[in-house]
Design an enzyme around this catalytic site. Structure first.
Site, short mmCIF file in Angstrom:
data_model
loop_
_atom_site.label_atom_id
_atom_site.label_comp_id
_atom_site.label_asym_id
_atom_site.label_seq_id
_atom_site.Cartn_x
_atom_site.Cartn_y
_atom_site.Cartn_z
N GLY A 250 43.15 43.38 37.27
CA GLY A 250 42.62 42.90 38.54
C GLY A 250 43.47 41.81 39.16
O GLY A 250 43.69 41.77 40.38
N ASP A 251 43.99 40.91 38.32
CA ASP A 251 44.88 39.86 38.81
C ASP A 251 46.17 40.46 39.37
O ASP A 251 46.71 40.00 40.38
CB ASP A 251 45.24 38.89 37.68
CG ASP A 251 44.01 38.41 36.93
OD1 ASP A 251 42.97 38.19 37.59
OD2 ASP A 251 44.08 38.27 35.70
#
Length: 306
Positions: A250-251
């Site tokens: 997600g990052d």
């Protein structure tokens, strides 16, 4: 300049075992130590994609020194507030037949250290990007995200927030440039379970109505959806590949989106680069390199804003 803040960074000890058997001696088949924390992950991916950022937050002890050295080696600038007591935490990530994480608590962050971070943030300028990502240690006030955005309001700083539930909902009134909940977190904010694409879009629009400019919803193997400030909706399925490690995916999506947007000012290309970058990390044991990202592209890198 892009600034990332990680309030409780870590050294991540990532190990692979064939099968994890509680109560027995388990031997690794692969192991590595990486700099951890959601904001730090964003900084590393940005560096891999050719964008400089400065990683902020708090470190302590010899583990904090090791963390900062690793980030520097990955091309990230750092300006951590050094705490006098305790040690930066070590998180253990175990990849076996399923993923298991054991996360440390981290050091106590004093009021003096908090004020030092505020002083750093006060130096940000118009058009700078500030990424706030991850959980809040219990030694910080629970509304720290809200305090920071309120403090920096009216200065044309673009805020990117990757947080859950109330931490995210309470900053929407400050009109963050980008927020990135996943589909489960999106449902939790409204006390519902989202099962269809239309339900996800409907609730993402509610976040826009509450103040967010752009809403990027990650959906793991189902891809992602972007709702832009121009009222355009983009959808994408992820590239095919074997998921080896979901930590940091997600990052990486956030960092890929920012890189694509800064390169082109085109939301569609930014979205496409975000999706492929998140997938590239999921298919590695740690964060993706630029070569990993390009290898998943079905077209020329220019079509992804890279």
């Amino acid at each position: 300049m892009i600034y990332t803040v990680t309030f409780n960074p870590s050294l991540d000890y990532v190990i692979q075992v064939e099968k994890l058997v509680p109560g027995e001696i388990n031997r690794t088949t692969h192991e590595a130590v990486y700099p951890g924390g959601k904001g730090n992950n964003v900084s590393v991916i940005l560096s891999n994609l050719g964008h400089q950022s400065k990683a902020l937050g708090f470190t302590a002890g010899f583990t904090g020194e090791a963390l900062e050295k690793m980030l520097n080696e990955y091309g990230c600038d750092t300006a951590f507030i050094k705490l006098e007591e305790g040690s930066t935490r070590i998180n253990v990530k175990i990849n076996a037949d399923e993923e298991t994480e054991i996360n440390g608590q981290g050091p106590i962050i004093t009021e003096e250290a908090q004020n030092a971070l505020f002083d750093q943030l006060d130096t940000l300028k118009a058009e700078d990007i500030l990424v706030l990502a991850g959980s809040i240690p219990n030694t910080l006030p629970s509304d720290i995200y809200e305090r920071i955005l309120e403090r920096l309001q009216g200065r044309s700083i673009r805020f990117v927030v990757d947080a859950t539930k109330d931490m995210l909902l309470k900053v929407l009134k400050y009109h963050p440039f980008l927020i990135k909940p996943n589909n489960h977190e999106l449902g939790e904010m409204f006390g519902v379970t989202l099962t269809t694409k239309n339900e996800i879009i409907t609730h993402a629009k509610k976040l826009q109505e509450m103040g967010a400019e752009n809403v990027l919803v990650s959906m793991a193997g189902d891809g992602a959806i972007l709702l832009t400030e121009d009222e355009v909706i983009y959808e994408a399925k992820p590239p095919k590949g074997e998921v080896l490690n979901s930590v940091g995916a997600g990052d990486s999506m956030v960092a890929g989106f920012l890189a694509g947007y800064l390169n082109t000012k085109d939301y569609e290309k930014a979205f496409r680069l975000g999706v492929v970058t998140g997938s590239a990390t999921a298919f590695q044991y740690w964060l993706a390199t630029k070569e990993d990202v390009i290898a998943l592209m079905e077209e020329q890198p220019e079509m992804y804003g890279l």
